[in-house]
Design an enzyme around this catalytic site. Structure first.
Site, PDB file in Angstrom:
ATOM      1  CE  LYS A 189      -4.179  -0.090   2.414  1.00  8.88           C
ATOM      2  NZ  LYS A 189      -4.889  -0.092   3.602  1.00  8.88           N
TER       3      LYS A 189
HETATM    4  C1  E4P Z   1      -8.372   0.518   3.741  1.00  9.61           C
HETATM    5  O1  E4P Z   1      -7.492  -0.046   3.236  1.00  9.61           O
HETATM    6  C2  E4P Z   1      -8.233   1.428   5.036  1.00  9.61           C
HETATM    7  O2  E4P Z   1      -7.534   0.476   5.960  1.00  9.61           O
HETATM    8  C3  E4P Z   1      -9.451   1.464   5.681  1.00  9.61           C
HETATM    9  O3  E4P Z   1     -10.618   1.042   4.857  1.00  9.61           O
HETATM   10  C4  E4P Z   1      -9.682   2.805   6.284  1.00  9.61           C
HETATM   11  O4  E4P Z   1     -10.876   3.003   6.886  1.00  9.61           O
HETATM   12  P1  E4P Z   1     -11.342   3.848   8.129  1.00  9.61           P
HETATM   13  O5  E4P Z   1     -11.855   5.247   7.643  1.00  9.61           O
HETATM   14  O6  E4P Z   1     -12.587   3.297   8.907  1.00  9.61           O
HETATM   15  O7  E4P Z   1     -10.338   4.052   8.854  1.00  9.61           O
END
Ligand code: E4P
Length: 215
Positions: A83
């Site tokens: 990522k």
């Molecule tokens: C995605 O890869 C992220 O880890 C995640 O969906 C973030 O979500 P949040 O806004 O609930 O922290």
């Protein structure tokens, strides 16, 4: 549509993996911090469950740091997607990593133009964060709709991974729009499984079954 868990909890991942409904896992530094354990140790355990796609995030902010981290992360297990954040350095790093064959999940995407750029540098996944947009009175699902349209217009291969999902209606809407993947917390995936009428119906069937002569 593929269903991913947004968690670093190996227990949660095992539970859904055993149901046969889990296609992947996304983690982020905040989720890893909640586990209170070393990142690599958690990552290796998650991969050992057998999930075919596991996103692990770099924490460097300069492109060269992200590239070094990304190479290291992808070497941990073949299921790992790296990522990278949607920043100028994240774009540079993604271009290099993708050219080397690393599958990159471009994260923290909040506009359709950012998604266009993620595709241009060869990201395997683009992650629009819809819940965080909803939180500030913007329409997160509208962003997904725009990305779906743009990617279809240009036959883009990057998969749309709907992230920051908060409830089952987000999952339903993402599926109706034709998004490739939705990643969600354990509690949301659990809600997809259950319906009160299923429980009531099953209890009634079992009760009636008691009246059926057995011999
Ligand atoms: C995605 O890869 C992220 O880890 C995640 O969906 C973030 O979500 P949040 O806004 O609930 O922290």
């Amino acid at each position: 549509m593929k269903l991913f868990l947004d968690t670093a909890s190996v227990t949660e991942i095992r539970t859904m993996w055993e149901l046969g409904i889990l296609d992947g896992v996304t983690t982020n530094p905040s989720l890893v911090a909640k586990e209170g354990r070393r990142f690599e140790e958690v990552l290796r355990e998650i991969c050992a469950v057998g999930v075919p796609s596991v996103s692990a995030e770099v924490v460097g902010t300069a492109a060269d740091q992200m590239i070094v981290e990304g190479r290291h992360l992808r070497g941990i297990h073949p299921s790992i997607y790296v990522k990278c954040p949607m920043t100028p350095d994240g774009l540079k790093a993604t271009k290099v990593l993708a050219a080397e064959g690393t599958r990159v999940n471009m994260t923290l995407v909040f506009s359709a133009n950012q998604a266009l750029l993620a595709a241009k540098v060869g990201a395997a996944y683009v992650s629009p964060f819809i819940g965080r947009l909803d939180d500030q009175s913007e329409d997160g699902m509208e962003l997904v709709r725009e990305i779906v349209t743009i990617y279809r217009n240009y036959h883009v291969k990057t998969e749309i991974l709907v992230a920051s999902v908060r409830h089952p209606v987000h999952v339903l809407e993402a599926a109706k729009l034709g998004a490739d993947i939705a990643t969600m917390p354990f509690a949301v995936m659990d809600k997809l499984v259950h319906h009160p009428l299923t429980d009531i119906g099953l209890a009634r069937f079992l009760k009636d079954w008691e009246k059926v002569p057995k011999a």
